[in-house]
Design a protein around this motif. Structure first.
Motif, PDB file in Angstrom:
ATOM      1  N   SER A 122     -27.367 -19.070  17.389  1.00 54.24           N
ATOM      2  CA  SER A 122     -28.291 -18.344  16.812  1.00 54.24           C
ATOM      3  C   SER A 122     -27.949 -16.548  16.714  1.00 54.24           C
ATOM      4  O   SER A 122     -28.020 -16.222  16.041  1.00 54.24           O
ATOM      5  N   SER A 123     -26.823 -16.452  17.954  1.00 51.09           N
ATOM      6  CA  SER A 123     -25.863 -15.352  17.643  1.00 51.09           C
ATOM      7  C   SER A 123     -25.078 -15.344  16.611  1.00 51.09           C
ATOM      8  O   SER A 123     -24.435 -14.573  15.485  1.00 51.09           O
ATOM      9  N   LEU A 138     -23.288 -13.172  10.854  1.00 44.99           N
ATOM     10  CA  LEU A 138     -23.374 -13.859   9.699  1.00 44.99           C
ATOM     11  C   LEU A 138     -24.284 -13.109   8.816  1.00 44.99           C
ATOM     12  O   LEU A 138     -24.256 -12.603   7.763  1.00 44.99           O
ATOM     13  N   LEU A 139     -25.649 -12.139   9.539  1.00 43.81           N
ATOM     14  CA  LEU A 139     -26.315 -11.126   8.855  1.00 43.81           C
ATOM     15  C   LEU A 139     -25.414 -10.176   8.714  1.00 43.81           C
ATOM     16  O   LEU A 139     -26.617  -9.915   7.835  1.00 43.81           O
ATOM     17  N   LEU A 140     -25.297 -10.191  10.281  1.00 42.87           N
ATOM     18  CA  LEU A 140     -24.264  -8.855   9.541  1.00 42.87           C
ATOM     19  C   LEU A 140     -22.856  -8.721   8.780  1.00 42.87           C
ATOM     20  O   LEU A 140     -23.481  -7.527   8.682  1.00 42.87           O
ATOM     21  N   PHE A 169     -30.843 -20.434   5.356  1.00 40.11           N
ATOM     22  CA  PHE A 169     -29.980 -19.763   5.205  1.00 40.11           C
ATOM     23  C   PHE A 169     -28.847 -20.070   3.729  1.00 40.11           C
ATOM     24  O   PHE A 169     -28.486 -19.111   2.992  1.00 40.11           O
ATOM     25  N   HIS A 170     -29.516 -20.968   3.566  1.00 41.59           N
ATOM     26  CA  HIS A 170     -28.891 -21.671   2.275  1.00 41.59           C
ATOM     27  C   HIS A 170     -29.686 -21.186   1.128  1.00 41.59           C
ATOM     28  O   HIS A 170     -28.917 -20.924  -0.384  1.00 41.59           O
ATOM     29  N   ARG A 171     -30.357 -19.909   1.487  1.00 39.35           N
ATOM     30  CA  ARG A 171     -31.652 -19.092   0.398  1.00 39.35           C
ATOM     31  C   ARG A 171     -30.467 -17.896   0.219  1.00 39.35           C
ATOM     32  O   ARG A 171     -30.967 -17.147  -0.501  1.00 39.35           O
ATOM     33  N   LEU A 172     -30.075 -17.599   1.440  1.00 36.33           N
ATOM     34  CA  LEU A 172     -29.175 -16.057   1.400  1.00 36.33           C
ATOM     35  C   LEU A 172     -27.370 -16.511   1.468  1.00 36.33           C
ATOM     36  O   LEU A 172     -27.411 -15.216   0.994  1.00 36.33           O
TER      37      LEU A 172
END
Length: 100
Positions: A54-55, A60-62, A92-95
């Motif tokens: 999860s980290s 990846l979001l950062l 995450f396939h949406r992002l």
């Protein structure tokens, strides 16, 4: 382990993660994308990732936020089966654009 390569011609930053993609990579992963100036696109090469937690998803979001959020040009490339399953479960396939 995290390595990065910036292509001045295309202004694409490639970040290659090897082995475990977890909190131990946080500083080097963040440094890879914050220490480069003008970047048009990003590529995160996950070919050699053996573990993702999860980290790593948070990192990846950062990167996505740093790169412009919804307008970010980020590709996750060479993603192996187990890692792509985790990314899909987390939506995450949406992002991100993901290629195996």
């Amino acid at each position: 382990m995290v390595e990065s390569l910036f292509d001045k011609k295309t202004e694409c930053l490639t970040i290659k993660v090897k082995g475990r993609f977890d909190y131990s990579c946080h500083k080097t992963f963040k440094d890879a994308f914050t220490k480069i100036g003008s970047v048009k696109s990003y590529e995160v090469d996950l070919a050699d990732v053996t573990y993702l937690d999860s980290s790593a998803l948070g990192m990846l979001l950062l990167l996505r936020d740093h790169a412009g959020g919804e307008n970010a040009a980020i590709r996750l490339v060479n993603v192996n089966g187990a890692v792509v399953d985790i990314l899909k479960i987390a939506n995450f396939h949406r992002l991100f654009y993901i290629t195996e």
